[in-house]
Design a protein around this motif. Sequence first.
Motif, PDB file in Angstrom:
ATOM      1  N   PHE A 197       0.797  -1.229   0.000  1.00  0.00           N
ATOM      2  CA  PHE A 197       0.000   0.000   0.000  1.00  0.00           C
ATOM      3  C   PHE A 197       0.832   1.284   0.000  1.00  0.00           C
ATOM      4  O   PHE A 197       0.331   2.342   0.380  1.00  0.00           O
ATOM      5  CB  PHE A 197      -0.947   0.001   1.202  1.00  0.00           C
ATOM      6  CG  PHE A 197      -1.916  -1.156   1.216  1.00  0.00           C
ATOM      7  CD1 PHE A 197      -2.992  -1.187   0.344  1.00  0.00           C
ATOM      8  CD2 PHE A 197      -1.738  -2.220   2.092  1.00  0.00           C
ATOM      9  CE1 PHE A 197      -3.890  -2.251   0.344  1.00  0.00           C
ATOM     10  CE2 PHE A 197      -2.629  -3.290   2.105  1.00  0.00           C
ATOM     11  CZ  PHE A 197      -3.703  -3.311   1.231  1.00  0.00           C
ATOM     12  N   GLY A 198       2.083   1.228  -0.397  1.00  0.00           N
ATOM     13  CA  GLY A 198       2.882   2.450  -0.477  1.00  0.00           C
ATOM     14  C   GLY A 198       3.271   2.984   0.892  1.00  0.00           C
ATOM     15  O   GLY A 198       3.027   2.359   1.923  1.00  0.00           O
ATOM     16  N   THR A 199       3.902   4.158   0.889  1.00  0.00           N
ATOM     17  CA  THR A 199       4.429   4.696   2.145  1.00  0.00           C
ATOM     18  C   THR A 199       3.327   5.129   3.111  1.00  0.00           C
ATOM     19  O   THR A 199       3.538   5.162   4.320  1.00  0.00           O
ATOM     20  CB  THR A 199       5.335   5.929   1.884  1.00  0.00           C
ATOM     21  OG1 THR A 199       4.621   6.837   1.037  1.00  0.00           O
ATOM     22  CG2 THR A 199       6.626   5.526   1.216  1.00  0.00           C
ATOM     23  N   ASP A 200       2.160   5.459   2.593  1.00  0.00           N
ATOM     24  CA  ASP A 200       1.099   5.968   3.461  1.00  0.00           C
ATOM     25  C   ASP A 200       0.203   4.883   4.039  1.00  0.00           C
ATOM     26  O   ASP A 200      -0.666   5.174   4.858  1.00  0.00           O
ATOM     27  CB  ASP A 200       0.225   6.975   2.686  1.00  0.00           C
ATOM     28  CG  ASP A 200       1.044   8.183   2.230  1.00  0.00           C
ATOM     29  OD1 ASP A 200       2.093   8.440   2.859  1.00  0.00           O
ATOM     30  OD2 ASP A 200       0.647   8.824   1.259  1.00  0.00           O
ATOM     31  N   GLY A 201       0.368   3.649   3.579  1.00  0.00           N
ATOM     32  CA  GLY A 201      -0.477   2.574   4.098  1.00  0.00           C
ATOM     33  C   GLY A 201      -1.838   2.548   3.428  1.00  0.00           C
ATOM     34  O   GLY A 201      -2.155   3.402   2.591  1.00  0.00           O
ATOM     35  N   PRO A 202      -2.646   1.533   3.782  1.00  0.00           N
ATOM     36  CA  PRO A 202      -3.929   1.368   3.103  1.00  0.00           C
ATOM     37  C   PRO A 202      -4.898   2.515   3.357  1.00  0.00           C
ATOM     38  O   PRO A 202      -4.980   3.032   4.470  1.00  0.00           O
ATOM     39  CB  PRO A 202      -4.480   0.057   3.679  1.00  0.00           C
ATOM     40  CG  PRO A 202      -3.663  -0.258   4.859  1.00  0.00           C
ATOM     41  CD  PRO A 202      -2.383   0.496   4.767  1.00  0.00           C
TER      42      PRO A 202
END
Lengths: 219, 700
Positions: free
Chosen positions: A100-105
Amino acid sequence: MSNNEKKGFLDKETTRREFLKLSGKGIGGTFISLSLLNLLGCTNTNVEEVAAFPLAQGVLIADRARCTGCLRCETNCSLANDGKAMPYISRIKVSRNYNFGTDGPKLAYAYADGAFGNKLMSPETCRQCAEPYCGKACPVGAITTNEIGARVVDQAKCVGCGTCTKACPWTMPTVDPETSKSTKCVNCGTCAANCPTGALRIVPWEEVKYAMRKLGYKA
Amino acid sequence: MSTGGWAGKIIRVNLTSGKISSEDTSKYQDFIGGMGIGYKVLFDEVPAGTKPYDEANKIVVGTGPLCGSGVPMSSRTNITSLYPGNDKNLVTDSHMGGNFAAFLKYAGWDAIIIEGASSKPVWLRIEDDKVTLEDASSLWGTGIYNTTAVIGSTMGKESCVAAIGQAGENLVNLAVIMNGSSHSAGGHGAVFGSKKLKAIGVKGTGSVKIGKDKKELMDLDAYVMKEIVGANNQHVVPSTPQPWSEFVYENSRWTAREGLTWGASEGNIDTGIAAPGDVNKVGYRTMKAIKDLGPVAAKYTVRMGGCQSCPIRCHAQMNIPQLEQYGVSPYAANTCMGWFSPAGVMFKGTKDQKEEGDGNMITRALGSQLADDYGVWCNYGSIGRDFQYAYESGILKNVLPEEEYNSIPWNLLEAGDPAFLKEFYRRVTFKEGEFSHLGDGTYHIAKRWNFGADYWDTKKYSMWSPLGFPKHHASDESYQVGAIINCMFNRDAQSHSHQNFISSGLPVDILKKIAEKLWGSADAIDPPANYTPMNQYKAKFAKYGVIRNCLHDSLTLCNWMWPLTASPLKEREYMGDTSLESKYFSVVTGIDTTEEELDLMGERVFTLHRALTVKEMGTTDMRGQHDLMVNWVFDIDPDKKPFTEGTIKMDRDDMQLALTMFYKEMGWDEKTGAPTRATLEKLNMKDVADELAKLGLLPA
């Protein structure tokens, strides 16, 4: 980017930090490409690719477009530096942003970074900051500079308090729960040398300076 | 226990009582890990006669000592349980790649033994030593993608989640357990569902220890990356002429060439000349997108992807904006059957939308997203073939109530409109009407709808066994060797040891030289469609195939890449290195183990599989009741004779001889194909022999 910031690019911490924030998503290589300059905050589309100078001191940069998420860098890093396979303390961080990338889901995950979204990986690397937040924050002075200019943790001095982790804007230094000592990137290059898609490069800072000069920045 | 490799602990979760306990892995050390642990637990703990959805069934989610160590191609999860796809209720394995297996190791666990059944939906949360059951009632009814996102927001973005979709919840026999966005294990999703277990989330901050010096491991990696590893399926020859290769093989998955790009990547990244030895190009060798989705797919490819630790990237990661018209994300990822299966459902073909081949690509990508989110499995592509047979034979019109039949938008199927897939997968997943029994599995549906002999006996439908599973690299590709291997398991054989070697792309004379070194004679393999009668070298080759497969699923390594029998290097005379598994095992675990010793452990695991099958079937007559083949294998090409050029037609007597020779190689009873006491004891499984003796299931 203001003119004032342009002039002192490498000296201005704030601007430098902006660059470094971007560089985790960027391109490194034998050439300073347009893409890398874009990461520096430059959007001049007429910039030509310029040849690199192979200098020692540099910064590890990941090209997210080439990163396929195999995570071999994480095991290679910990094998080379710690003698065990331990992605949690890998000095390059890919798996924590895998899905989910650096920011999370988030609700719109299907269109955000990551395997469950736009398929782009978000590799994070140590910037070897000019004035390292980790080193400045360390209460026992355990983070120093080695012979190639990398900021390294003196294992004998480290007390495993985790202050460096909190101080780093990108949460890169990591305390090894098995040894209670902090770990961080030493620019050894093992990850880059063994990346199956050449997505990792250590780019000498001189290359960055040169590229900036070409753009009219004072560096 | 060793100093490296294994985590040393196994989680046991009893879903009936909610009790979670930790067990020592060392009691399973003879069985290595993964598949071996799975078989041992099922043999010891699940009584014969148990059905897949019974509370007494257990499901073992396992990894092995090499998993997580960084050994290339090592993040495989092996899942073992009873399989609901036919009436025999036999043990099978389902497998998934992705990150889950490695992450489980980093959390400090080698395997999870799941037993009992919960009364309400739960998910299992694993954060290092902290293992808890969590309420899953709000997740029940959601697809795998959303389930992963919700658990990811609960546990943290760094977690990895293995989950079932609505198909598993609804006890659709053909259901998967999936982790990541495209790594699914087929056939056991509904076992999770029957236990009301929605998902397992895992994150770990620990390590996999290396028994010997790290340098030995990194040197082995460098050797493999420079000299041995090929492309996907260990193909070692490029698919187009390349400056570094003296051979070309069109079907090779070594597709890298100048001008073939990841067309939807930033900078339009060129796969380029990815020659052997260039370790920073290994990941460009296989651009599976164009193999699985056609040439049109190149420009929609964001990148290639795959599993933790694997330098060969076989999962295509796509951005296909046309998907949005069907209400799904434009981003899709998968490999092989994940893409092929939906195209099998659309057996009337697909209509292109804007450019040549895009209809096929869109169909595959839409179907893969629907099937993956619902968690529907395909029985290795059979669901589409079953559907095709039922439709074209007129059976479907007879068995479906008129109202239901008329409610199905056949016009979409006939017109090649991928929107039909939404109807198809929804009906199967939610068990809507008679149609949904396609999700029961071939055996059940053929019985329920009374499929004719022509279904079983026509190669077009790909059936291999009367137990209802299809061929998977069988006699049509490697004759007696493929046939033996396809008879051995209780679902489609997932062994690629033999197939990867013969389809490596090397000319047959080179393959024969390698075969001579490994199995004693060049006669172990045959040229395409020109095969010879059975011989003992083929039996040795078949044994190598099966045993390495079991080793890989126990270690755990990917059998879609391992064993590395051939190499891309001419200076090696294209010899791979079959000792690599044992070398890695020695370095990672710290236990010096020869190739022969490790092979013996593989033999133990596979013989235990056989013993378990004997126990579950209640008969020693494996030859007569288990190792069966449908008729097309022998009756295809009516005008041709076996052993003549141009046919894959097998000979019935020769195949029985092939089984006999294989049983002999395995030390099994040559008449029945059941393991003997002598062999079980030689393999250090006296307890298994005693149990079979008690049940009267040792051959005379």
